[in-house]
Scaffold this motif. Structure first.
Motif, PDB file in Angstrom:
ATOM      1  N   CYS A  23       0.939  -1.298  -0.207  1.00 29.04           N
ATOM      2  CA  CYS A  23      -0.029   0.063  -0.124  1.00 29.04           C
ATOM      3  C   CYS A  23       0.873   1.327  -0.060  1.00 29.04           C
ATOM      4  N   LYS A  24       1.797   1.101   0.891  1.00 28.08           N
ATOM      5  CA  LYS A  24       2.741   2.457   0.890  1.00 28.08           C
ATOM      6  C   LYS A  24       3.497   2.447  -0.346  1.00 28.08           C
ATOM      7  N   THR A  25       3.895   1.505  -0.930  1.00 28.05           N
ATOM      8  CA  THR A  25       4.910   1.444  -2.126  1.00 28.05           C
ATOM      9  C   THR A  25       3.798   2.170  -3.411  1.00 28.05           C
ATOM     10  N   GLY A  32       5.739   7.228   8.386  1.00 27.31           N
ATOM     11  CA  GLY A  32       4.641   8.015   8.929  1.00 27.31           C
ATOM     12  C   GLY A  32       3.383   7.560   8.764  1.00 27.31           C
ATOM     13  N   PRO A  33       2.591   8.098   7.578  1.00 28.29           N
ATOM     14  CA  PRO A  33       1.124   7.730   7.077  1.00 28.29           C
ATOM     15  C   PRO A  33       1.083   6.234   6.625  1.00 28.29           C
ATOM     16  N   ARG A  34       0.094   5.642   7.223  1.00 33.57           N
ATOM     17  CA  ARG A  34      -0.248   4.197   6.783  1.00 33.57           C
ATOM     18  C   ARG A  34      -1.595   4.350   6.547  1.00 33.57           C
ATOM     19  N   LEU A  35      -2.167   3.823   5.365  1.00 27.24           N
ATOM     20  CA  LEU A  35      -3.581   3.978   4.597  1.00 27.24           C
ATOM     21  C   LEU A  35      -4.205   2.616   5.180  1.00 27.24           C
ATOM     22  N   CYS A  36      -3.594   1.610   5.483  1.00 27.37           N
ATOM     23  CA  CYS A  36      -4.058   0.449   6.101  1.00 27.37           C
ATOM     24  C   CYS A  36      -3.151   0.076   7.225  1.00 27.37           C
ATOM     25  N   ARG A  37      -3.724  -0.736   8.190  1.00 28.54           N
ATOM     26  CA  ARG A  37      -2.814  -1.186   9.293  1.00 28.54           C
ATOM     27  C   ARG A  37      -3.278  -2.559   9.739  1.00 28.54           C
ATOM     28  N   ILE A  38      -2.183  -3.444  10.033  1.00 30.44           N
ATOM     29  CA  ILE A  38      -2.263  -4.685  10.839  1.00 30.44           C
ATOM     30  C   ILE A  38      -2.327  -4.486  12.143  1.00 30.44           C
TER      31      ILE A  38
END
Length: 168
Positions: A23-25, A32-38
């Motif tokens: 997602c980040k790539t 910093g920003p993460r659009l989804c998380r585990i």
């Protein structure tokens, strides 16, 4: 709510974070920003063996999104054709009202561009007939991009299986 849903099979997820990385790539995000998380759950002993679950948390693309209501410029929008909530960056002034409004902490601040970023289910990929990057690169195929009605059916079936498993 969006007509789409990212369903997670908790029994298949190993917490490798490939979904977050891809997602980040795909979205060229800095640290910093993460659009989804585990989200990791606590470790429990089951049958004498340590077990841990990993819960995938993307945006829920709410039916009546608070982030859209809170946005003073109209940058936070919801697509009428499929219910995907997204940020129109040309309208975002970086006021962070959406961050405050969202009860799930989904909108993220991107310091490199001075604007908000959030999960939009990779709408550019969906519009080309592809699945979101997080789903495509899930190493154990724990994530599936499905309709909201199919997600409801799968959750009901999972609840019944888990309930009956504890009875025997």
């Amino acid at each position: 709510m969006s007509i789409y849903y990212i369903y997670q099979d908790h029994n298949r997820c190993i917490g490798c974070y490939a979904c977050e990385i891809h997602c980040k790539t795909k979205n060229e995000l800095p640290v910093g920003p993460r659009l989804c998380r585990i989200i990791e759950t606590e470790i429990k002993l089951i049958g004498g063996l340590p077990r841990q679950r990993f819960v995938f948390m993307p945006c829920f693309h709410c039916e009546d999104p608070w982030c859209v209501k809170a946005c003073p410029t109209g940058a936070m929008q919801k697509r009428s054709k499929d219910g995907i909530v997204f940020v129109e960056h040309s309208l975002c002034v970086g006021c962070k009202s959406c961050i405050t409004a969202c009860p799930w902490g989904v909108p993220q601040w991107n310091p490199e561009i001075g604007k908000i970023v959030k999960c939009d289910y990779c709408k550019d990929r969906i519009d080309r007939g592809l699945e979101p990057a997080c789903v495509t690169k899930c190493t154990t195929k724990a994530l599936r991009f499905i309709s909201a009605s199919e997600a409801s059916r799968l959750k009901r079936e999972s609840f019944v299986k888990e309930t009956y498993a504890s009875l025997y």
